[in-house]
Design a protein around this motif. Structure first.
Motif, PDB file in Angstrom:
ATOM      1  N   TYR A   8       0.834  -1.203   0.000  1.00 17.95           N
ATOM      2  CA  TYR A   8       0.000   0.000   0.000  1.00 17.95           C
ATOM      3  C   TYR A   8       0.873   1.259   0.000  1.00 17.95           C
ATOM      4  O   TYR A   8       0.573   2.241  -0.681  1.00 17.95           O
ATOM      5  CB  TYR A   8      -0.920   0.026   1.229  1.00 17.95           C
ATOM      6  N   GLY A  27      -9.938  -5.492  -7.505  1.00 19.58           N
ATOM      7  CA  GLY A  27      -9.740  -6.498  -6.463  1.00 19.58           C
ATOM      8  C   GLY A  27      -9.479  -5.797  -5.144  1.00 19.58           C
ATOM      9  O   GLY A  27      -8.545  -6.133  -4.423  1.00 19.58           O
ATOM     10  N   CYS A  28     -10.334  -4.803  -4.838  1.00 24.04           N
ATOM     11  CA  CYS A  28     -10.065  -3.895  -3.710  1.00 24.04           C
ATOM     12  C   CYS A  28     -10.335  -4.536  -2.352  1.00 24.04           C
ATOM     13  O   CYS A  28      -9.992  -3.955  -1.322  1.00 24.04           O
ATOM     14  CB  CYS A  28     -10.866  -2.613  -3.859  1.00 24.04           C
ATOM     15  N   ALA A  29     -10.979  -5.706  -2.326  1.00 26.86           N
ATOM     16  CA  ALA A  29     -11.285  -6.442  -1.089  1.00 26.86           C
ATOM     17  C   ALA A  29     -11.964  -5.527  -0.059  1.00 26.86           C
ATOM     18  O   ALA A  29     -12.980  -4.922  -0.377  1.00 26.86           O
ATOM     19  CB  ALA A  29     -10.032  -7.109  -0.542  1.00 26.86           C
ATOM     20  N   ASP A  50     -14.628  -5.276  -6.950  1.00 31.12           N
ATOM     21  CA  ASP A  50     -14.314  -6.616  -6.454  1.00 31.12           C
ATOM     22  C   ASP A  50     -15.436  -7.564  -6.822  1.00 31.12           C
ATOM     23  O   ASP A  50     -16.588  -7.160  -6.940  1.00 31.12           O
ATOM     24  CB  ASP A  50     -14.083  -6.611  -4.933  1.00 31.12           C
ATOM     25  N   VAL A  55     -17.038  -8.894   1.050  1.00 32.78           N
ATOM     26  CA  VAL A  55     -15.767  -8.400   1.579  1.00 32.78           C
ATOM     27  C   VAL A  55     -15.656  -6.897   1.349  1.00 32.78           C
ATOM     28  O   VAL A  55     -15.139  -6.149   2.170  1.00 32.78           O
ATOM     29  CB  VAL A  55     -14.563  -9.179   0.992  1.00 32.78           C
ATOM     30  N   GLY A  85     -18.242  -6.529  -9.411  1.00 33.87           N
ATOM     31  CA  GLY A  85     -18.090  -7.076 -10.749  1.00 33.87           C
ATOM     32  C   GLY A  85     -16.741  -7.734 -10.915  1.00 33.87           C
ATOM     33  O   GLY A  85     -15.961  -7.816  -9.965  1.00 33.87           O
ATOM     34  N   SER A  86     -16.470  -8.196 -12.128  1.00 34.38           N
ATOM     35  CA  SER A  86     -15.238  -8.936 -12.403  1.00 34.38           C
ATOM     36  C   SER A  86     -14.329  -8.190 -13.375  1.00 34.38           C
ATOM     37  O   SER A  86     -14.813  -7.566 -14.324  1.00 34.38           O
ATOM     38  CB  SER A  86     -15.566 -10.299 -13.011  1.00 34.38           C
ATOM     39  N   ILE A 103      -3.494  -5.096  -6.904  1.00 35.86           N
ATOM     40  CA  ILE A 103      -2.575  -5.570  -5.876  1.00 35.86           C
ATOM     41  C   ILE A 103      -2.966  -6.985  -5.456  1.00 35.86           C
ATOM     42  O   ILE A 103      -4.063  -7.188  -4.929  1.00 35.86           O
ATOM     43  CB  ILE A 103      -2.612  -4.615  -4.639  1.00 35.86           C
ATOM     44  N   GLU A 104      -2.072  -7.929  -5.685  1.00 34.82           N
ATOM     45  CA  GLU A 104      -2.324  -9.342  -5.321  1.00 34.82           C
ATOM     46  C   GLU A 104      -3.685  -9.801  -5.864  1.00 34.82           C
ATOM     47  O   GLU A 104      -4.467 -10.429  -5.152  1.00 34.82           O
ATOM     48  CB  GLU A 104      -2.239  -9.528  -3.794  1.00 34.82           C
ATOM     49  N   HIS A 108      -5.278 -14.750  -8.242  1.00 32.76           N
ATOM     50  CA  HIS A 108      -6.579 -15.273  -7.820  1.00 32.76           C
ATOM     51  C   HIS A 108      -7.505 -15.522  -9.008  1.00 32.76           C
ATOM     52  O   HIS A 108      -8.630 -15.989  -8.817  1.00 32.76           O
ATOM     53  CB  HIS A 108      -7.253 -14.302  -6.842  1.00 32.76           C
ATOM     54  N   LEU A 109      -7.073 -15.168 -10.213  1.00 38.86           N
ATOM     55  CA  LEU A 109      -7.957 -15.275 -11.379  1.00 38.86           C
ATOM     56  C   LEU A 109      -7.917 -16.683 -11.975  1.00 38.86           C
ATOM     57  O   LEU A 109      -6.853 -17.298 -12.095  1.00 38.86           O
ATOM     58  CB  LEU A 109      -7.544 -14.260 -12.451  1.00 38.86           C
TER      59      LEU A 109
HETATM   60  N1  SAM Z   1      -5.985  -5.839  -3.301  1.00 41.29           N
HETATM   61  C1  SAM Z   1      -6.258  -6.255  -1.935  1.00 41.29           C
HETATM   62  C2  SAM Z   1      -5.019  -6.205  -1.102  1.00 41.29           C
HETATM   63  O1  SAM Z   1      -3.948  -6.069  -1.644  1.00 41.29           O
HETATM   64  O2  SAM Z   1      -5.110  -6.311   0.120  1.00 41.29           O
HETATM   65  C3  SAM Z   1      -6.910  -7.631  -1.856  1.00 41.29           C
HETATM   66  C4  SAM Z   1      -6.208  -8.754  -2.514  1.00 41.29           C
HETATM   67  S1  SAM Z   1      -7.088 -10.283  -2.294  1.00 41.29           S
HETATM   68  C5  SAM Z   1      -5.746 -11.333  -2.065  1.00 41.29           C
HETATM   69  C6  SAM Z   1      -7.720 -10.600  -3.929  1.00 41.29           C
HETATM   70  C7  SAM Z   1      -9.064  -9.951  -4.191  1.00 41.29           C
HETATM   71  O3  SAM Z   1      -9.387 -10.101  -5.569  1.00 41.29           O
HETATM   72  C8  SAM Z   1     -10.198 -10.576  -3.396  1.00 41.29           C
HETATM   73  O4  SAM Z   1     -10.885  -9.578  -2.683  1.00 41.29           O
HETATM   74  C9  SAM Z   1     -11.078 -11.207  -4.463  1.00 41.29           C
HETATM   75  O5  SAM Z   1     -12.454 -11.188  -4.147  1.00 41.29           O
HETATM   76  C10 SAM Z   1     -10.775 -10.345  -5.675  1.00 41.29           C
HETATM   77  N2  SAM Z   1     -11.050 -10.979  -6.976  1.00 41.29           N
HETATM   78  C11 SAM Z   1     -10.828 -12.275  -7.336  1.00 41.29           C
HETATM   79  N3  SAM Z   1     -11.213 -12.475  -8.595  1.00 41.29           N
HETATM   80  C12 SAM Z   1     -11.695 -11.295  -9.071  1.00 41.29           C
HETATM   81  C13 SAM Z   1     -12.257 -10.876 -10.307  1.00 41.29           C
HETATM   82  N4  SAM Z   1     -12.394 -11.706 -11.323  1.00 41.29           N
HETATM   83  N5  SAM Z   1     -12.635  -9.579 -10.432  1.00 41.29           N
HETATM   84  C14 SAM Z   1     -12.506  -8.718  -9.400  1.00 41.29           C
HETATM   85  N6  SAM Z   1     -11.978  -9.061  -8.205  1.00 41.29           N
HETATM   86  C15 SAM Z   1     -11.587 -10.332  -8.039  1.00 41.29           C
END
Ligand code: SAM
Length: 231
Positions: A8, A27-29, A50, A55, A85-86, A103-104, A108-109
């Protein structure tokens, strides 16, 4: 500081350096990065996306204005929006950004989502700058208790060569430059493994106004807005 805070802080430093006005976090969690960025006075638009609505909603109220924000209105305007959304789907709400952070996220995809990701983020959203961070698998032997992946939800973890060749081919295809760095330096004597988190910083090589970007890209909405605050 813990690794997530270093990631961050890396983004905060970048914002301090380049002063983007519109920033989106994919992917803002639980929106911790967005919450940190709302204190950056250069930013006028903040957006989060996200795939997991729950979450995102957990702590989203941190993004609402505080009583003091109304009593002492700031010089700048700030709009914060969260979308469900995705990153595999295009939505016009993500057009015209100066900085987009992932970020990270990529590890996860699913394979099909990862395939669509470059066209959505670099082809469609096409912000001035993109930052992508992901684990560097070469560092894993130094992490206690990590035998395979760092997290059970990771679909892959790449070494530096794998990440860099993926990133370079995207940069070539969508006309961006890319530079590699990271956070979490290796211990003395182990410099060969590289950073714990690897980071690619992409900068668009062509210039584009938000007007032409919108004009050329008529797209239906695909995300659902779950939160909006106007300061
Ligand atoms: N960016 C944050 C951080 O660095 O703390 C969270 C990272 S977390 C490990 C990964 C996030 O990506 C999760 O909140 C998950 O729900 C989201 N995510 C996974 N697949 C996704 C997709 N197809 N579109 C959007 N978000 C997605």
């Amino acid at each position: 500081p813990p690794l997530y805070k270093q990631r961050y802080q890396f983004i905060k430093d970048l914002v301090g350096k380049y002063k983007p006005k519109k920033v989106a976090d994919l992917g803002c969690a639980d929106c911790t990065l967005l919450w940190m960025l709302k204190f950056c006075s250069c930013i006028e638009v903040l957006a989060g996306l996200d795939i997991c609505e729950n979450v995102m909603k957990e702590k989203m109220h941190r993004l609402s204005p505080l009583p003091g924000d109304y009593l002492q209105p700031a010089e700048r305007s700030l709009t914060v929006t969260l979308h469900h959304g995705s990153v595999a789907h295009k939505d016009p709400c993500m057009l015209g950004f100066d900085l987009i952070t992932c970020i990270e996220l990529i590890e996860h995809l699913e394979e099909s989502e990862l395939e669509k990701f470059p066209e959505v983020v670099f082809g469609f959203m096409a912000p001035t700058m993109v930052v992508i961070s992901t684990p560097n698998s070469e560092f894993n032997p130094l992490l206690p208790g990590v035998t395979f992946f760092r997290h059970p939800d990771h679909k892959f973890e790449w070494n530096r060569a794998e990440f860099q060749s993926w990133a370079l081919s995207i940069a070539r295809c969508y006309d961006y430059s890319v530079e590699f760095t990271g956070v979490g330096p290796p211990p003395t004597g182990m410099e060969d493994v590289g950073f714990c988190t690897q980071i690619g910083v992409f900068v668009r090589k062509y210039s584009q106004t938000s007007e032409t970007a919108h004009f050329e890209k008529p797209t239906k909405a695909a995300y659902k807005t779950v939160f909006k605050a106007v300061y």
